[in-house]
Design a protein around this motif. Structure first.
Motif, mmCIF file in Angstrom:
data_model
loop_
_atom_site.group_PDB
_atom_site.id
_atom_site.type_symbol
_atom_site.label_atom_id
_atom_site.label_comp_id
_atom_site.label_asym_id
_atom_site.label_seq_id
_atom_site.Cartn_x
_atom_site.Cartn_y
_atom_site.Cartn_z
ATOM 1 N N MET A 1 49.066 34.093 37.007
ATOM 2 C CA MET A 1 48.042 35.085 36.758
ATOM 3 C C MET A 1 48.051 36.109 37.888
ATOM 4 O O MET A 1 47.935 35.742 39.051
ATOM 5 C CB MET A 1 46.676 34.395 36.697
ATOM 6 C CG MET A 1 45.536 35.362 36.489
ATOM 7 S SD MET A 1 43.970 34.522 36.212
ATOM 8 C CE MET A 1 43.060 35.098 37.613
ATOM 9 N N PRO A 2 48.224 37.393 37.546
ATOM 10 C CA PRO A 2 48.197 38.422 38.591
ATOM 11 C C PRO A 2 46.824 38.493 39.261
ATOM 12 O O PRO A 2 45.788 38.400 38.601
ATOM 13 C CB PRO A 2 48.470 39.714 37.832
ATOM 14 C CG PRO A 2 49.072 39.308 36.532
ATOM 15 C CD PRO A 2 48.518 37.948 36.235
ATOM 16 N N HIS A 45 39.266 43.059 38.727
ATOM 17 C CA HIS A 45 40.630 42.578 38.502
ATOM 18 C C HIS A 45 41.720 43.464 39.089
ATOM 19 O O HIS A 45 42.902 43.124 38.967
ATOM 20 C CB HIS A 45 40.875 42.440 36.997
ATOM 21 C CG HIS A 45 39.871 41.575 36.321
ATOM 22 N ND1 HIS A 45 39.784 40.220 36.541
ATOM 23 C CD2 HIS A 45 38.876 41.868 35.449
ATOM 24 C CE1 HIS A 45 38.791 39.720 35.826
ATOM 25 N NE2 HIS A 45 38.223 40.700 35.156
ATOM 26 N N VAL A 46 41.361 44.602 39.672
ATOM 27 C CA VAL A 46 42.369 45.570 40.125
ATOM 28 C C VAL A 46 42.105 46.006 41.557
ATOM 29 O O VAL A 46 40.979 45.955 42.041
ATOM 30 C CB VAL A 46 42.432 46.799 39.190
ATOM 31 C CG1 VAL A 46 42.759 46.379 37.763
ATOM 32 C CG2 VAL A 46 41.146 47.618 39.223
ATOM 33 N N CYS A 47 43.163 46.466 42.223
ATOM 34 C CA CYS A 47 43.010 46.972 43.592
ATOM 35 C C CYS A 47 42.788 48.475 43.603
ATOM 36 O O CYS A 47 42.318 49.022 44.598
ATOM 37 C CB CYS A 47 44.221 46.605 44.440
ATOM 38 S SG CYS A 47 45.784 47.311 43.882
ATOM 39 N N GLU A 48 43.123 49.143 42.512
ATOM 40 C CA GLU A 48 42.940 50.588 42.393
ATOM 41 C C GLU A 48 42.774 50.925 40.919
ATOM 42 O O GLU A 48 43.362 50.272 40.061
ATOM 43 C CB GLU A 48 44.158 51.348 42.950
ATOM 44 C CG GLU A 48 44.040 52.845 42.807
ATOM 45 C CD GLU A 48 45.264 53.624 43.256
ATOM 46 O OE1 GLU A 48 45.098 54.818 43.570
ATOM 47 O OE2 GLU A 48 46.380 53.068 43.272
ATOM 48 N N THR A 49 41.986 51.964 40.649
ATOM 49 C CA THR A 49 41.828 52.435 39.283
ATOM 50 C C THR A 49 42.374 53.844 39.172
ATOM 51 O O THR A 49 42.067 54.709 40.004
ATOM 52 C CB THR A 49 40.346 52.422 38.847
ATOM 53 O OG1 THR A 49 39.870 51.079 38.934
ATOM 54 C CG2 THR A 49 40.177 52.919 37.426
ATOM 55 N N LEU A 111 44.756 38.527 31.828
ATOM 56 C CA LEU A 111 45.413 38.147 33.077
ATOM 57 C C LEU A 111 45.823 36.684 33.086
ATOM 58 O O LEU A 111 46.916 36.339 33.537
ATOM 59 C CB LEU A 111 44.483 38.445 34.258
ATOM 60 C CG LEU A 111 44.122 39.919 34.432
ATOM 61 C CD1 LEU A 111 42.985 40.058 35.419
ATOM 62 C CD2 LEU A 111 45.316 40.726 34.865
ATOM 63 N N VAL A 112 44.963 35.818 32.585
ATOM 64 C CA VAL A 112 45.247 34.387 32.566
ATOM 65 C C VAL A 112 46.480 34.086 31.716
ATOM 66 O O VAL A 112 47.222 33.153 32.001
ATOM 67 C CB VAL A 112 44.010 33.609 32.041
ATOM 68 C CG1 VAL A 112 44.345 32.174 31.698
ATOM 69 C CG2 VAL A 112 42.909 33.648 33.078
#
Length: 179
Positions: A1-2, A45-49, A111-112
């Protein structure tokens, strides 16, 4: 999973909203604009949008880097190409702005289900149809295929999913489109 550090978010907001009659991104549901709702669902869930606004920049009430389509009038596939080109992570979580019912929990299901051998994970709508405008894409393998499709004039997102090894995950009502 990322994990979030491996995942860039992309909101596809480049459409002209012809059927809707006004910019869908700024429509309000439960006190928030659609784009705020989608950005909120992506955020854990993200580091950047990133936000793809088509061929012209548009300002929206969210913290996001704007990316522009390199190919005019190429629809969501051009927005996806812009996001893939701008992503600095191995995964891109791309979501259409007209999916304001998405939740962080629904996105977690995409993601899972990511697997090392898969190019992506595509959401299924309430009747089991793939909706590639809500998907997790592996940047390294998907970007060249997207570019090939654009160059060939084949702009259908569903054909992209058919060309790749993708998994599918039912997201139920969370994937309900507002058109």
């Amino acid at each position: 999973m990322p994990i979030p550090a491996e995942t860039t978010g992309l909101i596809l907001a480049g459409g002209e909203s012809r059927r809707f009659g006004r910019d869908k991104a700024l429509a309000v549901l439960d006190g928030q604009t659609f784009i705020e709702r989608v950005a909120g669902a992506l955020a854990p869930h993200v580091c950047e949008t990133l936000v793809s606004t088509g061929s012209s920049p548009r300002a929206y009430p969210i913290e996001a880097r704007v990316v522009l389509d390199a190919t005019r009038d190429a629809g969501p596939l051009a927005g996806l190409a812009a996001g893939l080109g701008a992503a600095t992570t191995p995964w891109l979580l791309a979501v259409a702005v007209d999916l304001p019912h998405l939740t962080p929990e629904a996105i977690a299901l995409l993601l899972v289900d990511a697997r090392p051998e898969a190019d992506g994970v595509v959401a299924l709508d309430t009747v089991g149809r793939p909706q590639p405008v809500c998907a997790l894409w592996r940047v390294g393998t998907v970007a060249p295929v997207v570019q090939e499709q654009i160059e060939a004039g084949d702009l259908a997102m569903w054909r992209l999913a058919e060309r790749l090894h993708v998994r599918e995950v039912a997201l139920g009502e969370a994937i309900r489109n507002v058109n």
